[in-house]
Design an enzyme around this catalytic site. Sequence first.
Site, PDB file in Angstrom:
ATOM      1  N   HIS A 180       0.810  -1.218   0.000  1.00 47.46           N
ATOM      2  CA  HIS A 180       0.000   0.000   0.000  1.00 47.46           C
ATOM      3  C   HIS A 180       0.845   1.272   0.000  1.00 47.46           C
ATOM      4  O   HIS A 180       0.348   2.362  -0.305  1.00 47.46           O
ATOM      5  CB  HIS A 180      -0.940  -0.005   1.206  1.00 47.46           C
ATOM      6  CG  HIS A 180      -2.239   0.691   0.966  1.00 47.46           C
ATOM      7  ND1 HIS A 180      -2.575   1.261  -0.240  1.00 47.46           N
ATOM      8  CD2 HIS A 180      -3.291   0.939   1.787  1.00 47.46           C
ATOM      9  CE1 HIS A 180      -3.777   1.815  -0.157  1.00 47.46           C
ATOM     10  NE2 HIS A 180      -4.226   1.640   1.068  1.00 47.46           N
ATOM     11  N   SER A 181       2.121   1.176   0.332  1.00 46.37           N
ATOM     12  CA  SER A 181       2.994   2.342   0.236  1.00 46.37           C
ATOM     13  C   SER A 181       3.163   2.790  -1.210  1.00 46.37           C
ATOM     14  O   SER A 181       3.412   3.968  -1.478  1.00 46.37           O
ATOM     15  CB  SER A 181       4.385   2.035   0.822  1.00 46.37           C
ATOM     16  OG  SER A 181       4.352   1.992   2.213  1.00 46.37           O
TER      17      SER A 181
END
Length: 418
Positions: free
Chosen positions: A120-121
């Site tokens: 998700h980064s």
Amino acid sequence: MFSGSVIRKLAHSEEVFAANETYFGLTLKVIGDVDIDAMADAFDALLQSHPIFAGHLEKADDGRHHIVAEDTMHPGMWIVDENTSESAISGMRLDQGQSLLNLRLKVGSEQSELTLFAHHSLADGHHVFGLFEELLSLYTDVVTTGDTGPVAAQPAPEPLESLLEQRGVAKQERSGLERLFPAAFAYDLPAPAKPILPSNPDEIQAIPVAGIRLTEQETSDLVELGRANEVSLNSLVAAAILLAEWELRNTPHIPIPYFYPVDLRYHLTPPVGATESTLPLGLASYLAEIGPETELVDLARGVVDAFRSDLSEGLIQQSSLHFQLQYEGSLPGLPPFVMCTDVGWIPGLRTPEGLQLSDVCGEFYFAPRAPIDLYTCVTFAGQLVIEHHSNLPAPEKSLEGIHSLLCEAPAEDSWFTE
């Protein structure tokens, strides 16, 4: 210091998801035979096209994470069928120190599942869908022509901070959260529910999820309701969630803070492509003051009016410069908030003859060091799907009320306007 070549340090908007080791998984259910070798070739080509996802994350001495190029080959696609052992399945672990993108194929007799897990980064839901769209197109090329064709490496996606700086979007004095201040420290709040966290909170876990699906007709009726009242489908879903949450909380005098991420791809100039940025998101808020007479459409209109006002003032575009997007549970002094992210409409995807997409669902994985409670919604094949991701007890509890509200509202509106 680092096991491989450092690509770059994570920006602050990205770092928070490395701290919680967060992955978003998008699953497409398919009917028809999947050519395993062709899918493996397509996944290899996808990693060649987006080489940053072939790397991994490492933490520096200052505690910040860096994207590091991997010295070894990506382990490739995970395959699960009826003969796969439990030990083999347990070895298919998401690990940001090993990989940032994983593909799992669950082979079934009547239906198979393809799940793309992205860290998700580096990717929000829109980004993951863009990668999935490319993957299936590459797979179709391999099946129909025997080859993916030439694959060009794409530039690494840029962080939100760079996008805003390039477009002259600067941090303002206001964040947009000022709308919630009337509820801050103003009420005698009941103690929030505490989930039973796993014995090892540092191990990545799948967050429990429950979901509902509207039929095509129910979804179409809801869209028409929104069009007739000049409110969006997203705002109607938000209103239904808030009304259902208000009913369950049994604290009618306490307003409910509502947060939702806004995809800035469509609100920046020039616009941003699906995979050109990691997390091009703003954060919008609304304070829902609900009473026994509150109507779904009226509440939806309040959400829309607040959104339009904050967007016109540029608050949402710069909101993420004020705070992190990390999920940490309720904010101090405020009632427990509700959060929903709208993935939007999933269009038809390119697939080879004989392969049909039948369903879609999402899942979150991360080290749950705090209570997790969020909704997602997506429209696929003309059907609205709402999911509740939560490690609080009974995530399905609010969904029945949400479903009833969304299905009954079009008929009630029609009756009132006759």
